[in-house]
Design a protein around this motif. Structure first.
Motif, short mmCIF file in Angstrom:
data_model
loop_
_atom_site.label_atom_id
_atom_site.label_comp_id
_atom_site.label_asym_id
_atom_site.label_seq_id
_atom_site.Cartn_x
_atom_site.Cartn_y
_atom_site.Cartn_z
N HIS A 7 6.54 -9.57 0.75
CA HIS A 7 6.80 -8.19 0.24
C HIS A 7 5.89 -7.28 1.08
O HIS A 7 6.26 -6.07 1.44
N LEU A 8 4.78 -7.59 1.49
CA LEU A 8 3.87 -6.81 2.34
C LEU A 8 4.71 -6.48 3.56
O LEU A 8 4.53 -5.42 4.40
N LEU A 9 5.15 -7.61 4.31
CA LEU A 9 5.88 -7.42 5.52
C LEU A 9 7.09 -6.32 5.31
O LEU A 9 7.45 -5.60 6.19
N THR A 118 2.78 -12.96 8.60
CA THR A 118 3.17 -11.58 8.29
C THR A 118 2.30 -10.63 9.12
O THR A 118 3.14 -9.91 9.88
N PHE A 119 1.18 -10.85 9.35
CA PHE A 119 0.45 -9.99 10.61
C PHE A 119 0.75 -9.96 11.84
O PHE A 119 0.95 -9.31 12.52
N LEU A 122 4.14 -8.45 12.52
CA LEU A 122 3.98 -7.11 12.82
C LEU A 122 3.37 -6.58 13.93
O LEU A 122 3.52 -5.72 14.85
N LEU A 123 2.34 -7.26 14.29
CA LEU A 123 1.36 -6.95 15.40
C LEU A 123 2.16 -7.06 16.66
O LEU A 123 2.20 -6.35 17.66
N VAL A 124 2.93 -8.28 16.83
CA VAL A 124 3.53 -8.44 17.95
C VAL A 124 4.91 -7.46 18.19
O VAL A 124 5.11 -7.00 19.52
N ILE A 129 1.90 0.50 17.37
CA ILE A 129 1.16 1.00 16.20
C ILE A 129 -0.18 0.22 15.99
O ILE A 129 -0.20 -0.64 16.31
N HIS A 130 -1.13 1.09 15.37
CA HIS A 130 -2.51 0.78 15.22
C HIS A 130 -2.74 0.02 13.90
O HIS A 130 -2.27 0.69 12.72
N TRP A 131 -2.74 -1.39 14.01
CA TRP A 131 -2.83 -2.15 12.54
C TRP A 131 -4.30 -2.56 12.38
O TRP A 131 -5.14 -3.06 13.04
N VAL A 132 -4.35 -2.48 11.03
CA VAL A 132 -5.64 -2.99 10.63
C VAL A 132 -5.52 -3.73 9.35
O VAL A 132 -4.37 -3.36 8.55
N PHE A 133 -5.89 -5.05 9.35
CA PHE A 133 -5.47 -5.98 8.37
C PHE A 133 -6.89 -6.25 7.60
O PHE A 133 -7.72 -6.67 8.22
N ILE A 134 -6.67 -6.27 6.14
CA ILE A 134 -8.00 -6.66 5.74
C ILE A 134 -7.79 -7.55 4.56
O ILE A 134 -6.72 -7.34 3.83
#
Lengths: 189, 122
Positions: A7-9, A118-119, A122-124, A129-134
């Protein structure tokens, strides 16, 4: 969808389509308060009040290929089925934040799933885009463990080397999997 | 935040990557595009993507660009993967599971020969 990570993806893809420069995905598991919260925050074009209401309708979509847009309605349903909640806050020109909460121990709460995949996806796929994952886990005794990923440092070191170069890919994947794996050991999903 | 130690390691990895002789994919610029609309994700597109990236990693394939696209309207055919090799026309594959993705990477991306199965007439 069988995982919250999927869902997050899906929601993050919306953020990309909204021409965001910065997207932050945050997942909090709190075993003390029996809560799981997942959110995607972006600085994309945002929506006006009318559109913000319409996105909850499965028959509303911006794509031209089909007449349904199921991403948000399905996430909202998943959250509500787990005794949780859904919120969407948006402002035209500023951005959007989508948040879903779940009662962690609810029998119908779908698994968090493969966050690392998922991360990485998106990252690749969206290097501009500047990605931040917490990802934060608070266990039953209140002990907190956090995985905080901001791609800024990574990209400074990489320069113009692509993240799809095999050695770099291996490194980044390892970093995400180890970081997230260390926390996931704490909870039984 | 990555520890300082990790970033040092990344610098090293990057240096090695720049110097090592790599396996080049089929001639010309190679683009692999995974559809990642809601329909695609529900059908398993993330695993398809993972398979593509995993192939690149284990077979040391250099210079393959990996991107995503949204729903193209053929939701029953998801996961959908498109391959563009050099100047050749784009080939669109449907029902691309992780295993099929691996086949495509091996035969089409690495060796330049499109698959006969799974091709969508678009």
């Amino acid at each position: 969808m069988r995982e919250i990570a999927l869902h997050l993806l899906d929601i993050a893809e919306n953020s990309v389509a909204a021409q965001s420069h910065n997207i932050r995905i945050a997942v909090y598991e709190n075993l003390q308060s029996d809560l799981l919260s997942a959110s995607v925050t972006d600085d994309g074009r945002g929506m006006d009040e009318k559109t913000a209401q319409r996105v909850l309708d499965p028959f509303y979509t911006t794509r031209t290929t089909r007449k349904v847009g199921l991403g948000i309605p399905l996430l909202k349903l998943a959250a509500e089925m787990s005794d949780g909640g859904f919120s969407l806050v948006t402002k035209p020109g500023k951005g959007t934040k989508v948040e879903a909460t779940f009662r962690h121990s609810h029998i119908d709460r779908m698994p968090l799933g493969d966050l690392a995949a998922t991360f990485l996806s998106l990252l690749v796929s969206y290097p501009h885009i500047h990605w931040v994952f917490i990802y934060q886990v608070i266990d039953k005794d209140g002990l907190s463990n956090e995985f905080n990923f901001d791609d800024v440092e990574l990209k400074t070191v990489l320069g113009d080397t692509s993240m799809t170069e095999p050695e770099i890919l291996k490194f980044v994947r390892g970093m995400l999997e180890e970081g997230i794996g260390a926390l996931a050991l704490q909870t039984v999903n | 935040m990555p520890a300082i130690k990790s970033l040092e390691e990344l610098k090293r990895v990057r240096e090695e990557a720049l110097q090592k002789k790599k396996v080049k994919a089929a001639a010309g610029n190679v683009q692999v595009i995974v559809a990642m609309g809601t329909c695609g994700i529900a059908a398993g597109a993330r695993d398809t993507m993972k398979s593509v990236l995993s192939y690149i990693e284990t077979h040391n394939l250099s210079d393959v660009s990996v991107t995503q696209t949204g729903c193209i309207g053929l939701c029953e055919q998801e996961p959908i993967l498109q391959v563009v090799v050099g100047e050749q026309p784009k080939v669109v594959y449907g029902k691309v599971t992780a295993q099929v993705a691996e086949q495509i990477m091996k035969q089409h991306v690495q060796n330049g020969t499109p698959l006969k199965d799974h091709v969508l007439p678009i």
